[in-house]
Design an enzyme around this catalytic site. Structure first.
Site, PDB file in Angstrom:
ATOM      1  N   HIS A  94      20.812  23.128  -8.582  1.00  0.00           N
ATOM      2  CA  HIS A  94      19.779  23.764  -8.013  1.00  0.00           C
ATOM      3  C   HIS A  94      20.213  24.945  -7.017  1.00  0.00           C
ATOM      4  O   HIS A  94      19.663  25.767  -6.971  1.00  0.00           O
ATOM      5  CB  HIS A  94      18.910  22.820  -7.029  1.00  0.00           C
ATOM      6  CG  HIS A  94      18.057  21.951  -8.002  1.00  0.00           C
ATOM      7  ND1 HIS A  94      17.138  22.030  -8.969  1.00  0.00           N
ATOM      8  CD2 HIS A  94      17.835  20.375  -7.789  1.00  0.00           C
ATOM      9  CE1 HIS A  94      16.662  21.188  -9.597  1.00  0.00           C
ATOM     10  NE2 HIS A  94      16.806  20.039  -9.081  1.00  0.00           N
ATOM     11  N   ASP A 130      14.641  27.173 -15.595  1.00  0.00           N
ATOM     12  CA  ASP A 130      14.798  26.017 -15.993  1.00  0.00           C
ATOM     13  C   ASP A 130      16.388  25.516 -16.590  1.00  0.00           C
ATOM     14  O   ASP A 130      17.018  26.446 -17.046  1.00  0.00           O
ATOM     15  CB  ASP A 130      14.049  25.714 -17.212  1.00  0.00           C
ATOM     16  CG  ASP A 130      13.748  24.136 -17.668  1.00  0.00           C
ATOM     17  OD1 ASP A 130      13.890  23.182 -16.818  1.00  0.00           O
ATOM     18  OD2 ASP A 130      13.330  23.983 -19.010  1.00  0.00           O
ATOM     19  N   ARG A 145       9.182  14.081  -8.347  1.00  0.00           N
ATOM     20  CA  ARG A 145      10.667  13.732  -8.413  1.00  0.00           C
ATOM     21  C   ARG A 145      10.920  12.711  -7.303  1.00  0.00           C
ATOM     22  O   ARG A 145      10.348  12.666  -6.230  1.00  0.00           O
ATOM     23  CB  ARG A 145      11.516  15.020  -8.506  1.00  0.00           C
ATOM     24  CG  ARG A 145      11.379  15.754  -9.893  1.00  0.00           C
ATOM     25  CD  ARG A 145      12.262  17.015  -9.800  1.00  0.00           C
ATOM     26  NE  ARG A 145      11.923  17.907 -11.247  1.00  0.00           N
ATOM     27  CZ  ARG A 145      12.797  18.915 -11.582  1.00  0.00           C
ATOM     28  NH1 ARG A 145      13.561  19.257 -10.544  1.00  0.00           N
ATOM     29  NH2 ARG A 145      12.526  19.372 -12.387  1.00  0.00           N
ATOM     30  N   GLU A 151       4.066  38.648 -23.632  1.00  0.00           N
ATOM     31  CA  GLU A 151       5.274  38.435 -24.186  1.00  0.00           C
ATOM     32  C   GLU A 151       6.195  37.303 -23.897  1.00  0.00           C
ATOM     33  O   GLU A 151       6.276  37.112 -22.677  1.00  0.00           O
ATOM     34  CB  GLU A 151       6.114  39.570 -24.776  1.00  0.00           C
ATOM     35  CG  GLU A 151       5.108  40.687 -25.193  1.00  0.00           C
ATOM     36  CD  GLU A 151       4.630  40.530 -26.741  1.00  0.00           C
ATOM     37  OE1 GLU A 151       5.348  39.708 -27.267  1.00  0.00           O
ATOM     38  OE2 GLU A 151       3.670  41.138 -27.111  1.00  0.00           O
ATOM     39  N   ASN A 194       6.571  18.792 -10.354  1.00  0.00           N
ATOM     40  CA  ASN A 194       8.102  18.417  -9.957  1.00  0.00           C
ATOM     41  C   ASN A 194       7.863  17.629  -8.713  1.00  0.00           C
ATOM     42  O   ASN A 194       8.594  17.107  -8.236  1.00  0.00           O
ATOM     43  CB  ASN A 194       8.921  19.804  -9.568  1.00  0.00           C
ATOM     44  CG  ASN A 194       9.023  20.417 -10.845  1.00  0.00           C
ATOM     45  OD1 ASN A 194       9.234  21.842 -10.692  1.00  0.00           O
ATOM     46  ND2 ASN A 194       9.271  19.844 -11.969  1.00  0.00           N
TER      47      ASN A 194
END
Length: 259
Positions: free
Chosen positions: A55, A37, A89, A227, A86
């Site tokens: 990107h 991200d 977009r 985790e 996404n």
């Protein structure tokens, strides 16, 4: 400024080596998921109007990450590249992003690479040319002996679970199993066998960059016991030292799995 940067880089290298030494014989995750991200925010932060540069810079980071995972002994890496959300977009940004994803698939599957590439998501939501590139990457790498790299493209966690249930029902219908019979025997493992990641270990560690602390639908079923490591670094700026910090964080946790 040049001297300061050289001093800073030298200190980072010293710290990085120290982290690497501390991880010798540490518990290593078999499967690492990465929510990459912050590409767009990285581009805007340095004054770029075209977020495709972010990107592209983020895509250039992927091979580095996979090399770090190889060094650590990670067996499976799942990269969250494009969610079903996404796909809403703007067309100009989405088209550029899909081309970048195609380039990543081609790069990871070229001769000399060791990774086994797998597409993970809903191909029916993607353009045919993107699906063709991802499929070709799978075919070209299926016999490799390196780590498995799942490219989550057109991926949504809820959709994956719905697809798994649909596949399960279809399979049992073809066997002539009645609904009442299926209800009697249905177990969580039956659904797990129909997930996109079937046959793979569930993620032990999920890393999300950019400071956001949410899953955004990523591997909802598989991360029940994972985790999580969140870092403020935007994905294009993610470094080996950031990866080693995530591994250190993981190795310091006592995983009880409810026991």
């Amino acid at each position: 400024m040049g001297v300061r940067r050289r001093v800073r880089d030298a200190l980072i290298q010293v710290y990085e080596r120290r982290l690497a030494r501390a991880l010798v014989d540490a518990d290593v995750p078999r499967h690492v998921g990465v929510i990459m991200d912050g590409n767009r925010r990285w581009a805007r932060a340095i004054g770029l109007e075209d977020v495709a540069h972010g990107h592209r810079r983020g895509a250039d980071k992927i091979a580095d990450l996979l090399g770090w995972c190889d060094d650590a002994g990670v067996q499976v890496v799942t990269l969250f590249m494009l969610s079903t959300d996404n796909l809403r977009r703007p067309e100009s940004e989405l088209s550029a992003l899909l081309r970048i994803i195609e380039d990543v698939a081609v790069d990871l599957s070229r001769p000399g690479r060791r990774w086994k590439v797998r597409q993970m998501g809903a191909p029916e939501l993607l353009p045919p040319e993107t699906v063709a590139v991802l499929k070709q990457a799978e075919e070209d790498t299926c016999d490799r002996d390196g780590a498995t790299v799942n490219l989550a493209v057109g991926y949504g966690g809820r959709r994956e679970i719905a697809d798994a249930v649909r596949s399960l029902l279809t399979e049992h219908a073809s066997r002539g199993t009645s609904l009442s019979e299926l209800v009697e025997v249905l177990d969580v493992e039956h659904i797990a066998e129909h997930l996109y990641t079937r046959g793979q270990p569930d993620p032990d560690l999920v890393i999300r960059t950019s400071g956001e602390q949410r899953m955004s639908g990523f591997l909802l079923w598989q991360t029940a016991n994972a985790e999580f490591h969140f870092t403020d670094v935007y994905w294009p700026d993610f470094r080996r030292i950031d990866f080693l910090r995530a591994l250190r964080d993981y190795s310091a946790r006592h995983r009880r799995f409810g026991g």
